[in-house]
Design an enzyme around this catalytic site. Sequence first.
Site, PDB file in Angstrom:
ATOM      1  N   CYS A  33       0.824  -1.215   0.000  1.00 14.93           N
ATOM      2  CA  CYS A  33       0.000   0.000   0.000  1.00 14.93           C
ATOM      3  C   CYS A  33       0.856   1.262   0.000  1.00 14.93           C
ATOM      4  O   CYS A  33       0.339   2.359  -0.167  1.00 14.93           O
ATOM      5  CB  CYS A  33      -0.954   0.015   1.188  1.00 14.93           C
ATOM      6  SG  CYS A  33      -0.102   0.057   2.771  1.00 14.93           S
ATOM      7  N   ASP A  35       2.436   2.556   2.545  1.00 16.96           N
ATOM      8  CA  ASP A  35       2.384   3.303   3.795  1.00 16.96           C
ATOM      9  C   ASP A  35       3.655   3.085   4.625  1.00 16.96           C
ATOM     10  O   ASP A  35       4.254   2.016   4.591  1.00 16.96           O
ATOM     11  CB  ASP A  35       1.148   2.902   4.601  1.00 16.96           C
ATOM     12  CG  ASP A  35      -0.129   3.353   3.908  1.00 16.96           C
ATOM     13  OD1 ASP A  35      -0.018   4.133   2.963  1.00 16.96           O
ATOM     14  OD2 ASP A  35      -1.214   2.922   4.312  1.00 16.96           O
ATOM     15  N   CYS A  59      -2.706   5.231   5.851  1.00 20.24           N
ATOM     16  CA  CYS A  59      -4.161   5.255   5.891  1.00 20.24           C
ATOM     17  C   CYS A  59      -4.663   5.605   7.297  1.00 20.24           C
ATOM     18  O   CYS A  59      -3.892   5.627   8.260  1.00 20.24           O
ATOM     19  CB  CYS A  59      -4.697   3.892   5.468  1.00 20.24           C
ATOM     20  SG  CYS A  59      -4.451   2.632   6.716  1.00 20.24           S
ATOM     21  N   CYS A 103      -2.658  -3.087   8.849  1.00 16.69           N
ATOM     22  CA  CYS A 103      -2.221  -1.736   9.229  1.00 16.69           C
ATOM     23  C   CYS A 103      -1.743  -1.736  10.684  1.00 16.69           C
ATOM     24  O   CYS A 103      -0.795  -1.037  11.029  1.00 16.69           O
ATOM     25  CB  CYS A 103      -3.350  -0.732   9.055  1.00 16.69           C
ATOM     26  SG  CYS A 103      -4.283  -0.933   7.519  1.00 16.69           S
TER      27      CYS A 103
HETATM   28 FE1  FES Z   1      -1.513   0.604   4.264  1.00 18.49          FE
HETATM   29 FE2  FES Z   1      -3.344   0.738   6.113  1.00 18.49          FE
HETATM   30  S1  FES Z   1      -3.674   0.484   4.002  1.00 18.49           S
HETATM   31  S2  FES Z   1      -1.247   0.646   6.377  1.00 18.49           S
END
Ligand code: FES
Length: 145
Positions: A33, A35, A59, A103
């Site tokens: 993702c 992140d 997110c 996450c």
């Molecule tokens: Fe990447 Fe939540 S979608 S940490």
Amino acid sequence: MYSEKVMDHFNNPRNMGEIEEPAGVGTVGNAKCGDIMRMYLDIDDKGVIQDVKFKTFGCGAAIATSSMATELVKGKTVQEALLVTNKAVMEALDGLPPVKVHCSLLAEEAIHAALWDYAKKQGIQIEGLKEPVEDIEEIVAEEEA
Ligand code: FES
């Protein structure tokens, strides 16, 4: 979809920011993702976490779990902080939707990465602490296997 607690920590994140010259700092990401989460720890000479700050480029669930994780480790010893797993963080937040469980793994692993850095700088070993991964997907894939 999200509990009130998740929304509260997302809207009013606790302990967001940086610590200058932290005792330990750790960064982990999720290549899937994109992140990234970074945790800073201030640890006194008795091994108690006096302060903790985080920066999360991610997110809403990642922000809420980072925030809750900082609250759970603050004031704890290094050993106690190891018990703050992603499950503990999720429970404290009254749950997360299944697609957002990964996450919360970022939060657990970012704390571990910061503790790992602290141990390295101190030249000590923390019992039960495994070398952290840089990309959380390695753990997600392991758990799914
Ligand atoms: Fe990447 Fe939540 S979608 S940490």
